[in-house]
Design a protein around this motif. Structure first.
Motif, PDB file in Angstrom:
ATOM      1  N   SER A 106       0.941  -1.313  -0.122  1.00 19.48           N
ATOM      2  CA  SER A 106       0.170   0.399   0.246  1.00 19.48           C
ATOM      3  C   SER A 106       0.676   1.153  -0.237  1.00 19.48           C
ATOM      4  N   ASP A 109       0.140   3.662  -3.132  1.00 17.21           N
ATOM      5  CA  ASP A 109       0.001   4.174  -3.058  1.00 17.21           C
ATOM      6  C   ASP A 109       0.204   5.871  -3.609  1.00 17.21           C
ATOM      7  N   TRP A 140      -4.662  -2.128  -5.356  1.00 15.53           N
ATOM      8  CA  TRP A 140      -5.050  -0.744  -5.901  1.00 15.53           C
ATOM      9  C   TRP A 140      -6.409  -0.865  -6.483  1.00 15.53           C
TER      10      TRP A 140
END
Length: 322
Positions: A106, A109, A140
């Motif tokens: 993550s 991101d 995502w």
């Protein structure tokens, strides 16, 4: 923006500043194929509802965006083409950084979100993502519904060799090792089999920077392997993707301690059967295409398999409703 030193004339690159971690500043690199005068004029004249979606290309592990021929093909077909080198990869790797190191997928991101804002929030792109980049792209899309038009996954690393049982067994010990080792390597250097099938210096037909995509791969950081296993687990537990998904992969895998000529026409990196099983769980609109003779990167295969992969991609892109 400056001319991209990797792809050269017709391509620009901009640096995306991402803050810093324990190794110093973090950056990503967003590449853009600049449209020709004819393409720019045609884009201005095109009715919005008929506009083809932009395409954002994402690389795999120990890799970077460099396939200019593929980018040119997509641009000539009418797509606005972009590429993203993630933090600590390729153009984005800074001195004294550990290549590919990340503690959670993550983290990416930040650069993906920034790239999509630059492309345009009202123009959700197709993510054309390879290997570990395919896993990152799928995660995502799960977390950020509506931000991408579709996923085109090129041999995505959705699952470990032999399937979820191996991942489940490995996850806890790898996590413990990652807490201790962090960015230090957890695996020995890989074989050069894949590079031998690809790179001109080893008898292949493609040229790329071996400093950015080493023949043996970068040393695999412990925290990166833990992040991949965690990402695969989270993706399997997530709900179905509501967008169209194309998954392309080789028709066969070939592994071994020594190089064999048949590895030139097979995936010598991932287990394609485990990959395909995981792909079928991605959602209700998933097209899975095994390609005979393809390598791990289906677009870096011999001419016949590469042409087949590009043809499949073109056909699928035409099916996407405006």
């Amino acid at each position: 923006m400056i001319e991209d030193p990797v792809l050269g004339a017709g391509y620009t690159v901009r640096r995306l500043d991402l803050g810093a971690d324990g190794e110093g500043p973090l950056v990503a690199s967003l590449v853009h194929r600049e449209p020709t005068d004819h393409q720019a004029r045609r884009a201005r004249e095109t009715v919005d509802r008929d506009e083809k979606p932009p395409i954002l290309v994402m690389h795999g592990w120990s890799d970077y965006v460099f396939d200019r021929a593929l980018l040119e093909h997509l641009g000539r077909a009418g797509h606005d083409v972009w590429g993203l080198d993630l933090r600590k990869y390729g153009r984005s790797l800074l001195p004294d950084q550990t290549p590919t190191s990340v503690d959670h997928l993550s983290r990416y991101d930040r650069e993906i979100g920034t790239a999509l804002r630059i492309i345009g929030a009202d123009r959700p792109p197709v993510l054309l993502a390879h290997s570990a980049g395919g896993l990152t792209a799928a995660l995502w899309a799960q977390r950020r519904p509506g931000t991408v038009r579709a996923l085109a996954l090129n041999s995505p690393w959705l699952e470990m060799h032999l399937g979820s049982g191996v991942r489940t067994l490995a996850q806890a010990p790898v996590r413990l090792l990652a807490e201790h080792l962090r960015a230090r390597p957890i695996l020995p250097a890989g074989s050069s089999h894949y590079a031998r099938a690809l790179h001109r210096d080893f008898g292949g037909m493609y040229d790329y920077d071996l400093a950015l995509k080493p023949a043996h791969g970068h040393r695999f950081p412990a925290e990166t392997l833990a992040a991949v296993l965690d990402g695969q687990t989270r993706l399997r537990a997530a709900g179905p993707l509501p967008i169209p998904v194309l998954v392309m992969h080789s028709a066969r895998s070939r592994f071994g301690a020594s190089f064999r000529e048949e590895m030139r026409r097979a995936d010598s990196v991932l287990d394609v059967h485990a990959l395909a099983r995981a792909a079928r769980r991605l959602g209700p609109d998933v097209r899975i295409e095994p390609i005979d003779g393809a390598r791990h990167d289906v677009f870096l295969s011999d001419a016949d398999a590469r042409a087949r992969a590009i043809g499949i991609l073109d056909d699928w892109l035409e099916t996407l409703a405006p």
